[in-house]
Design a protein around this motif. Structure first.
Motif, PDB file in Angstrom:
ATOM      1  N   GLY A  91     -16.257 -75.242  67.567  1.00 48.06           N
ATOM      2  CA  GLY A  91     -16.117 -74.176  66.580  1.00 48.06           C
ATOM      3  C   GLY A  91     -15.938 -74.723  65.181  1.00 48.06           C
ATOM      4  N   VAL A  92     -16.605 -75.847  64.885  1.00 50.04           N
ATOM      5  CA  VAL A  92     -16.494 -76.456  63.563  1.00 50.04           C
ATOM      6  C   VAL A  92     -17.266 -75.614  62.559  1.00 50.04           C
ATOM      7  N   GLY A  93     -16.743 -75.504  61.355  1.00 46.10           N
ATOM      8  CA  GLY A  93     -17.431 -74.766  60.308  1.00 46.10           C
ATOM      9  C   GLY A  93     -16.678 -74.891  58.999  1.00 46.10           C
ATOM     10  N   HIS A  94     -17.204 -74.271  57.967  1.00 42.37           N
ATOM     11  CA  HIS A  94     -16.593 -74.317  56.639  1.00 42.37           C
ATOM     12  C   HIS A  94     -16.719 -72.944  56.006  1.00 42.37           C
ATOM     13  N   ILE A  95     -15.588 -72.375  55.562  1.00 38.11           N
ATOM     14  CA  ILE A  95     -15.569 -71.052  54.960  1.00 38.11           C
ATOM     15  C   ILE A  95     -14.955 -71.156  53.570  1.00 38.11           C
ATOM     16  N   ARG A  96     -15.637 -70.589  52.576  1.00 34.96           N
ATOM     17  CA  ARG A  96     -15.155 -70.613  51.190  1.00 34.96           C
ATOM     18  C   ARG A  96     -14.700 -69.204  50.803  1.00 34.96           C
ATOM     19  N   ILE A  97     -13.432 -69.097  50.383  1.00 29.38           N
ATOM     20  CA  ILE A  97     -12.840 -67.794  50.088  1.00 29.38           C
ATOM     21  C   ILE A  97     -12.338 -67.766  48.650  1.00 29.38           C
ATOM     22  N   GLY A  98     -12.596 -66.652  47.976  1.00 25.71           N
ATOM     23  CA  GLY A  98     -12.031 -66.405  46.651  1.00 25.71           C
ATOM     24  C   GLY A  98     -10.977 -65.312  46.751  1.00 25.71           C
ATOM     25  N   VAL A  99      -9.813 -65.521  46.138  1.00 28.87           N
ATOM     26  CA  VAL A  99      -8.719 -64.565  46.285  1.00 28.87           C
ATOM     27  C   VAL A  99      -7.714 -64.778  45.164  1.00 28.87           C
ATOM     28  N   SER A 100      -7.051 -63.699  44.738  1.00 29.33           N
ATOM     29  CA  SER A 100      -5.996 -63.832  43.742  1.00 29.33           C
ATOM     30  C   SER A 100      -4.768 -64.478  44.384  1.00 29.33           C
ATOM     31  N   THR A 101      -3.874 -64.999  43.545  1.00 31.42           N
ATOM     32  CA  THR A 101      -2.683 -65.681  44.054  1.00 31.42           C
ATOM     33  C   THR A 101      -1.827 -64.761  44.906  1.00 31.42           C
ATOM     34  N   VAL A 102      -1.610 -63.539  44.437  1.00 27.00           N
ATOM     35  CA  VAL A 102      -0.712 -62.641  45.161  1.00 27.00           C
ATOM     36  C   VAL A 102      -1.311 -62.195  46.493  1.00 27.00           C
ATOM     37  N   LEU A 103      -2.610 -61.873  46.522  1.00 31.32           N
ATOM     38  CA  LEU A 103      -3.235 -61.471  47.782  1.00 31.32           C
ATOM     39  C   LEU A 103      -3.332 -62.644  48.745  1.00 31.32           C
ATOM     40  N   CYS A 104      -3.503 -63.836  48.193  1.00 29.47           N
ATOM     41  CA  CYS A 104      -3.527 -65.032  49.042  1.00 29.47           C
ATOM     42  C   CYS A 104      -2.185 -65.205  49.742  1.00 29.47           C
ATOM     43  N   LYS A 105      -1.112 -65.092  48.985  1.00 31.28           N
ATOM     44  CA  LYS A 105       0.231 -65.325  49.532  1.00 31.28           C
ATOM     45  C   LYS A 105       0.648 -64.263  50.535  1.00 31.28           C
ATOM     46  N   TYR A 106       0.442 -62.986  50.191  1.00 32.36           N
ATOM     47  CA  TYR A 106       1.001 -61.906  50.994  1.00 32.36           C
ATOM     48  C   TYR A 106       0.048 -61.350  52.043  1.00 32.36           C
ATOM     49  N   VAL A 107      -1.252 -61.515  51.856  1.00 29.29           N
ATOM     50  CA  VAL A 107      -2.210 -60.898  52.774  1.00 29.29           C
ATOM     51  C   VAL A 107      -3.030 -61.937  53.538  1.00 29.29           C
ATOM     52  N   LEU A 108      -3.610 -62.906  52.800  1.00 31.32           N
ATOM     53  CA  LEU A 108      -4.518 -63.852  53.445  1.00 31.32           C
ATOM     54  C   LEU A 108      -3.794 -64.893  54.289  1.00 31.32           C
ATOM     55  N   LEU A 109      -2.741 -65.505  53.762  1.00 29.02           N
ATOM     56  CA  LEU A 109      -2.103 -66.624  54.455  1.00 29.02           C
ATOM     57  C   LEU A 109      -1.570 -66.272  55.849  1.00 29.02           C
ATOM     58  N   PRO A 110      -0.916 -65.120  56.041  1.00 30.13           N
ATOM     59  CA  PRO A 110      -0.481 -64.798  57.408  1.00 30.13           C
ATOM     60  C   PRO A 110      -1.639 -64.724  58.397  1.00 30.13           C
ATOM     61  N   CYS A 111      -2.762 -64.181  57.939  1.00 28.40           N
ATOM     62  CA  CYS A 111      -3.949 -64.104  58.800  1.00 28.40           C
ATOM     63  C   CYS A 111      -4.516 -65.500  59.061  1.00 28.40           C
ATOM     64  N   LEU A 112      -4.617 -66.305  57.997  1.00 30.31           N
ATOM     65  CA  LEU A 112      -5.152 -67.659  58.152  1.00 30.31           C
ATOM     66  C   LEU A 112      -4.305 -68.497  59.101  1.00 30.31           C
ATOM     67  N   LYS A 113      -3.004 -68.316  59.054  1.00 36.67           N
ATOM     68  CA  LYS A 113      -2.113 -69.085  59.927  1.00 36.67           C
ATOM     69  C   LYS A 113      -2.480 -68.888  61.388  1.00 36.67           C
ATOM     70  N   GLU A 114      -2.722 -67.646  61.787  1.00 39.03           N
ATOM     71  CA  GLU A 114      -3.088 -67.372  63.181  1.00 39.03           C
ATOM     72  C   GLU A 114      -4.514 -67.822  63.482  1.00 39.03           C
ATOM     73  N   PHE A 115      -5.416 -67.654  62.509  1.00 38.77           N
ATOM     74  CA  PHE A 115      -6.804 -68.065  62.734  1.00 38.77           C
ATOM     75  C   PHE A 115      -6.898 -69.573  62.937  1.00 38.77           C
ATOM     76  N   VAL A 116      -6.227 -70.348  62.082  1.00 34.52           N
ATOM     77  CA  VAL A 116      -6.286 -71.804  62.178  1.00 34.52           C
ATOM     78  C   VAL A 116      -5.659 -72.296  63.477  1.00 34.52           C
ATOM     79  N   ALA A 117      -4.631 -71.582  63.964  1.00 38.95           N
ATOM     80  CA  ALA A 117      -4.024 -71.963  65.232  1.00 38.95           C
ATOM     81  C   ALA A 117      -5.018 -71.835  66.380  1.00 38.95           C
ATOM     82  N   ARG A 118      -5.907 -70.860  66.279  1.00 39.30           N
ATOM     83  CA  ARG A 118      -6.912 -70.645  67.329  1.00 39.30           C
ATOM     84  C   ARG A 118      -8.175 -71.457  67.106  1.00 39.30           C
ATOM     85  N   PHE A 119      -8.533 -71.670  65.839  1.00 39.46           N
ATOM     86  CA  PHE A 119      -9.781 -72.384  65.518  1.00 39.46           C
ATOM     87  C   PHE A 119      -9.468 -73.515  64.538  1.00 39.46           C
TER      88      PHE A 119
END
Length: 301
Positions: A91-119
């Protein structure tokens, strides 16, 4: 490359073995077919590639030069095949995301934490910037997707909503008490008598609140601007004024009494945030995996 790739495969095998019969055996084709392919390649290049002798064949000077390039080309192809195999298996790959600081901290990072644990083999590049910059990068395909508040988009952009957010104004109890003592003003008079903390002009959230102010004929007497939502929240936390925040991200402070909410009548309408991506290009396997994952993640209660 005008030459048929199969000719170079035959050339490569003959050069490696130094023998037409062994090359024919390894490639499972006849010796005459090998000889014909070598002759065709030499005719195409108008150069001799081999010297025939009693022990087999030997590369000419020109053939030796070509062999180094062909070997490098086949090694590159082999590495490419290996990389594709790893992408499929791991499942190797590369994803490029653009996001504001606040949305990154409060919305994206919790999701990324679980995604990276699985992939764990998917790599990410995170570009922290404003919504307008994110959309510009997306339009030029310099990122794969962005996380933004909903705003007018071009036709080729898909907005995939993940949640609603609610803006509001908050301040510390001490700030409101001191304002009342200093100005003799009630909490509802904060816009006339207090300091209003807002994001800098040009920010999508700032523009949204300014539109609300115009509709409600609100004109703050004194503004203090911050470059990021986190900094704005910190300003409010130390009592510099009443901050315009996304209430979803200060729930704990509102619950424990660190902040009090300034009543707004009517309430500021909710708005949506979501991922945006180009509708036209074919998405990578990694990106499709992430889209499927976040859609499930944000459906969680």
């Amino acid at each position: 490359m005008e030459q048929n790739l199969s000719l170079y495969r035959i050339f490569f095998e003959v050069a490696q073995t130094g023998n037409i019969s062994r090359a024919a055996k390894n490639l499972y084709i006849s010796q005459p077919a090998i000889s014909k392919a070598i002759s065709k390649l030499e005719d195409n290049l108008n150069l001799p590639l081999f010297i025939r002798n009693s022990r087999g064949v030997q590369l000419t000077e020109e053939g030796a030069i070509l062999f180094e390039h062909v070997r490098a080309a086949f090694e590159t192809l082999d590495r490419g095949e290996d990389e594709l195999k790893r992408m499929t298996e791991l499942g190797v790959g590369h994803i490029r995301i653009g996001v504001s600081t606040v949305l990154c901290k409060y919305v994206l990072l919790p999701c990324l934490k679980e995604f990276v644990a699985r992939f764990p083999h998917v790599k990410f590049t995170i570009r922290s910037q404003s919504t307008l910059q994110t959309l510009e990068l997306l339009e030029h395909q310099q990122i794969d997707l962005g996380l933004t508040a909903e705003t007018p988009y071009k036709k080729n952009i898909t907005f995939d909503k993940v949640m609603d957010i609610e803006d509001g104004f908050v301040a510390t109890p001490a700030y409101l008490t001191n304002m009342r003592l200093r100005e003799g003003a009630a909490q509802s008079d904060v816009f006339r008598n207090g300091t209003i903390l807002m994001l800098e002009k040009g920010n999508v959230s700032r523009t949204y609140i300014e539109d609300y102010f115009r509709e409600q004929h609100i004109e703050p007497a004194h503004l203090l601007e911050a470059s990021t939502m986190d900094l704005l929240i910190d300003f409010a936390r130390i009592g510099l004024g009443a901050g315009c925040v996304i209430k979803n991200f200060v729930k704990d402070e509102l619950q424990n009494g660190t902040f009090l909410e300034i009543p707004m009548n009517p309430p500021i309408p909710k708005r949506s945030i979501g991922f945006v991506f180009n509708s036209q290009p074919v998405h990578s396997k990694a990106l499709n995996m992430f889209i499927k994952f976040y859609r499930h993640y944000y459906q969680k209660p």
